[in-house]
Write a protein that holds these residues in place. Sequence first.
Motif, PDB file in Angstrom:
ATOM      1  N   ASP A  79      -0.804 -12.747  22.522  1.00  0.00           N
ATOM      2  CA  ASP A  79      -0.717 -13.502  21.280  1.00  0.00           C
ATOM      3  C   ASP A  79      -0.152 -12.631  20.173  1.00  0.00           C
ATOM      4  O   ASP A  79      -0.528 -11.457  20.033  1.00  0.00           O
ATOM      5  CB  ASP A  79      -2.100 -13.997  20.861  1.00  0.00           C
ATOM      6  CG  ASP A  79      -2.605 -15.128  21.735  1.00  0.00           C
ATOM      7  OD1 ASP A  79      -1.927 -15.452  22.727  1.00  0.00           O
ATOM      8  OD2 ASP A  79      -3.673 -15.682  21.420  1.00  0.00           O
ATOM      9  N   ARG A  80       0.733 -13.187  19.409  1.00  0.00           N
ATOM     10  CA  ARG A  80       1.245 -12.503  18.211  1.00  0.00           C
ATOM     11  C   ARG A  80       0.201 -12.693  17.118  1.00  0.00           C
ATOM     12  O   ARG A  80      -0.092 -13.824  16.714  1.00  0.00           O
ATOM     13  CB  ARG A  80       2.589 -13.103  17.808  1.00  0.00           C
ATOM     14  CG  ARG A  80       3.284 -12.398  16.662  1.00  0.00           C
ATOM     15  CD  ARG A  80       4.704 -12.919  16.541  1.00  0.00           C
ATOM     16  NE  ARG A  80       5.404 -12.300  15.423  1.00  0.00           N
ATOM     17  CZ  ARG A  80       5.762 -12.944  14.316  1.00  0.00           C
ATOM     18  NH1 ARG A  80       5.493 -14.232  14.184  1.00  0.00           N
ATOM     19  NH2 ARG A  80       6.408 -12.326  13.351  1.00  0.00           N
ATOM     20  N   LYS A  81      -0.373 -11.577  16.634  1.00  0.00           N
ATOM     21  CA  LYS A  81      -1.513 -11.642  15.722  1.00  0.00           C
ATOM     22  C   LYS A  81      -1.143 -11.166  14.323  1.00  0.00           C
ATOM     23  O   LYS A  81      -0.157 -10.443  14.133  1.00  0.00           O
ATOM     24  CB  LYS A  81      -2.662 -10.796  16.282  1.00  0.00           C
ATOM     25  CG  LYS A  81      -3.166 -11.292  17.634  1.00  0.00           C
ATOM     26  CD  LYS A  81      -4.304 -10.413  18.151  1.00  0.00           C
ATOM     27  CE  LYS A  81      -4.783 -10.909  19.498  1.00  0.00           C
ATOM     28  NZ  LYS A  81      -5.889 -10.080  20.034  1.00  0.00           N
ATOM     29  N   PRO A  82      -1.970 -11.526  13.341  1.00  0.00           N
ATOM     30  CA  PRO A  82      -1.689 -11.105  11.964  1.00  0.00           C
ATOM     31  C   PRO A  82      -1.868  -9.599  11.783  1.00  0.00           C
ATOM     32  O   PRO A  82      -2.595  -8.947  12.529  1.00  0.00           O
ATOM     33  CB  PRO A  82      -2.739 -11.865  11.140  1.00  0.00           C
ATOM     34  CG  PRO A  82      -3.276 -12.927  12.027  1.00  0.00           C
ATOM     35  CD  PRO A  82      -3.126 -12.430  13.426  1.00  0.00           C
ATOM     36  N   THR A  83      -1.215  -9.060  10.775  1.00  0.00           N
ATOM     37  CA  THR A  83      -1.455  -7.683  10.369  1.00  0.00           C
ATOM     38  C   THR A  83      -2.872  -7.585   9.795  1.00  0.00           C
ATOM     39  O   THR A  83      -3.504  -8.602   9.501  1.00  0.00           O
ATOM     40  CB  THR A  83      -0.448  -7.246   9.294  1.00  0.00           C
ATOM     41  OG1 THR A  83      -0.638  -8.072   8.129  1.00  0.00           O
ATOM     42  CG2 THR A  83       0.981  -7.384   9.787  1.00  0.00           C
ATOM     43  N   LYS A  84      -3.364  -6.360   9.609  1.00  0.00           N
ATOM     44  CA  LYS A  84      -4.724  -6.179   9.083  1.00  0.00           C
ATOM     45  C   LYS A  84      -4.878  -6.804   7.703  1.00  0.00           C
ATOM     46  O   LYS A  84      -5.882  -7.455   7.404  1.00  0.00           O
ATOM     47  CB  LYS A  84      -5.062  -4.683   9.022  1.00  0.00           C
ATOM     48  CG  LYS A  84      -5.324  -4.055  10.376  1.00  0.00           C
ATOM     49  CD  LYS A  84      -5.764  -2.603  10.236  1.00  0.00           C
ATOM     50  CE  LYS A  84      -6.070  -1.991  11.596  1.00  0.00           C
ATOM     51  NZ  LYS A  84      -6.514  -0.574  11.470  1.00  0.00           N
ATOM     52  N   PHE A 111       2.746 -10.959  10.304  1.00  0.00           N
ATOM     53  CA  PHE A 111       2.399 -10.790  11.717  1.00  0.00           C
ATOM     54  C   PHE A 111       2.917  -9.480  12.304  1.00  0.00           C
ATOM     55  O   PHE A 111       3.953  -8.960  11.898  1.00  0.00           O
ATOM     56  CB  PHE A 111       2.915 -11.988  12.527  1.00  0.00           C
ATOM     57  CG  PHE A 111       2.224 -13.255  12.131  1.00  0.00           C
ATOM     58  CD1 PHE A 111       1.020 -13.613  12.698  1.00  0.00           C
ATOM     59  CD2 PHE A 111       2.761 -14.063  11.144  1.00  0.00           C
ATOM     60  CE1 PHE A 111       0.354 -14.753  12.301  1.00  0.00           C
ATOM     61  CE2 PHE A 111       2.110 -15.211  10.736  1.00  0.00           C
ATOM     62  CZ  PHE A 111       0.896 -15.555  11.311  1.00  0.00           C
ATOM     63  N   ARG A 112       2.151  -8.971  13.253  1.00  0.00           N
ATOM     64  CA  ARG A 112       2.491  -7.711  13.908  1.00  0.00           C
ATOM     65  C   ARG A 112       3.736  -7.882  14.782  1.00  0.00           C
ATOM     66  O   ARG A 112       4.024  -8.971  15.272  1.00  0.00           O
ATOM     67  CB  ARG A 112       1.332  -7.238  14.776  1.00  0.00           C
ATOM     68  CG  ARG A 112       0.041  -6.992  14.018  1.00  0.00           C
ATOM     69  CD  ARG A 112      -1.067  -6.599  14.966  1.00  0.00           C
ATOM     70  NE  ARG A 112      -2.359  -6.511  14.275  1.00  0.00           N
ATOM     71  CZ  ARG A 112      -3.508  -6.242  14.872  1.00  0.00           C
ATOM     72  NH1 ARG A 112      -3.529  -6.036  16.187  1.00  0.00           N
ATOM     73  NH2 ARG A 112      -4.628  -6.185  14.189  1.00  0.00           N
ATOM     74  N   ALA A 113       4.410  -6.754  14.983  1.00  0.00           N
ATOM     75  CA  ALA A 113       5.591  -6.769  15.857  1.00  0.00           C
ATOM     76  C   ALA A 113       5.162  -6.973  17.304  1.00  0.00           C
ATOM     77  O   ALA A 113       4.063  -6.589  17.713  1.00  0.00           O
ATOM     78  CB  ALA A 113       6.354  -5.451  15.713  1.00  0.00           C
ATOM     79  N   VAL A 114       6.002  -7.633  18.063  1.00  0.00           N
ATOM     80  CA  VAL A 114       5.772  -7.826  19.496  1.00  0.00           C
ATOM     81  C   VAL A 114       6.981  -7.273  20.242  1.00  0.00           C
ATOM     82  O   VAL A 114       8.053  -7.095  19.661  1.00  0.00           O
ATOM     83  CB  VAL A 114       5.572  -9.322  19.836  1.00  0.00           C
ATOM     84  CG1 VAL A 114       4.234  -9.825  19.323  1.00  0.00           C
ATOM     85  CG2 VAL A 114       6.716 -10.171  19.285  1.00  0.00           C
ATOM     86  N   GLY A 137      -4.603 -18.333  13.480  1.00  0.00           N
ATOM     87  CA  GLY A 137      -3.671 -17.288  13.085  1.00  0.00           C
ATOM     88  C   GLY A 137      -2.984 -16.593  14.238  1.00  0.00           C
ATOM     89  O   GLY A 137      -2.297 -15.595  14.031  1.00  0.00           O
ATOM     90  N   HIS A 138      -3.131 -17.094  15.449  1.00  0.00           N
ATOM     91  CA  HIS A 138      -2.501 -16.488  16.620  1.00  0.00           C
ATOM     92  C   HIS A 138      -1.335 -17.353  17.089  1.00  0.00           C
ATOM     93  O   HIS A 138      -1.385 -18.577  17.009  1.00  0.00           O
ATOM     94  CB  HIS A 138      -3.503 -16.344  17.765  1.00  0.00           C
ATOM     95  CG  HIS A 138      -4.579 -15.342  17.487  1.00  0.00           C
ATOM     96  ND1 HIS A 138      -5.437 -14.884  18.463  1.00  0.00           N
ATOM     97  CD2 HIS A 138      -4.939 -14.691  16.356  1.00  0.00           C
ATOM     98  CE1 HIS A 138      -6.280 -14.015  17.941  1.00  0.00           C
ATOM     99  NE2 HIS A 138      -6.001 -13.887  16.659  1.00  0.00           N
ATOM    100  N   THR A 139      -0.307 -16.685  17.598  1.00  0.00           N
ATOM    101  CA  THR A 139       0.813 -17.397  18.208  1.00  0.00           C
ATOM    102  C   THR A 139       0.831 -17.060  19.691  1.00  0.00           C
ATOM    103  O   THR A 139       1.177 -15.938  20.077  1.00  0.00           O
ATOM    104  CB  THR A 139       2.162 -16.976  17.582  1.00  0.00           C
ATOM    105  OG1 THR A 139       2.085 -17.102  16.158  1.00  0.00           O
ATOM    106  CG2 THR A 139       3.292 -17.842  18.118  1.00  0.00           C
TER     107      THR A 139
END
Length: 329
Positions: A79-84, A111-114, A137-139
């Motif tokens: 899952d692509r997740k949000p930054t802190k 969102f964090r890099a994948v 908040g997850h992709t």
Amino acid sequence: MRRLGSVQQKVPCVFLTEVREEPSRKRDRQQFQVVATENVNPVALESDIDCALATEKLDGTCCYVTTYNGEPYLWARLDRKPTKQADKRFKKYQHSQKTCKGFTWNIEEDFRAVPDSWIPAQRVQHENGHPVPDEHGHTPGWVPVEETNKQYCWHSSVVNYEAGLALVLRPHSEDKGLLEVASIPLLELMEQTLELIGTNINGNPYGLGSKKHPVHVLVPHGILQVRNAPPVEYQQLYSWFQECHEGRVEGIVWHCNDGTLIKVHRHHLGLKWPDGDTFLSSRPVVVHVDRRTYDPASLADSHKDLFCILSGFNGEHFNSIRDIQVENC
């Protein structure tokens, strides 16, 4: 069995749910839990859930089989997740509003890099060319399982790309009460989602292998049918999970005729998981892994390869998957 394609953003609960102000039993650091009411979800009724196929919900990690560089490949859920910072802002909103809905994300910055090889799940919506996250908040998405990536070593143990094979746990074709561990072509699993279960996945509720000699297998979604499934009614489902031998499962996923998936988890009903022996662990199993289907000499360390190890049990019957102890091979 229905081919599921890729993961949906959210599979609804069979009952309408409510939020309670107490720590979640399922998600760490979530200071509320979602529990079922006794009202059946209208989505389930609209999809004619009474005529749906009830299947066992497995406690593992989701995988997907599709092409990578032109070849059938196993893909791991990522899952692509949000930054802190974005997640902190989201949690603050969530706590103040008692809901996830209505929060606005900055799709390009939050969102964090994948990895470049990452692909979003098929049903993820897009906005201005960017995948849109779900209400948490997850992709949902996938990355290919490459043998050199140690992060996915347990995924790698169940595939042999040179031979094009995967290790699968499924019902026996002639005896539905019997399970089989088989090596089958990845081509037969194309565009399906599966659950990876085993020694190092989610605390190993099914008791596969050991820390010294881990065992993992793939289970195609929807393949383990719940026989004599209870009616979709709160008290009957609660009693089934509590009292029936077949009810020693993590949950049920209903596959409706219109393609809709509906689920219920023991946590939704306030029930513990795992709670003693699981139903899957009580079923007899036969191993069908034939060394002649691939070349062991092509493996970097064949004496540790799970295909080679299980081929030593080819044709053997066991009372349970827990009895397949690979250190005895």
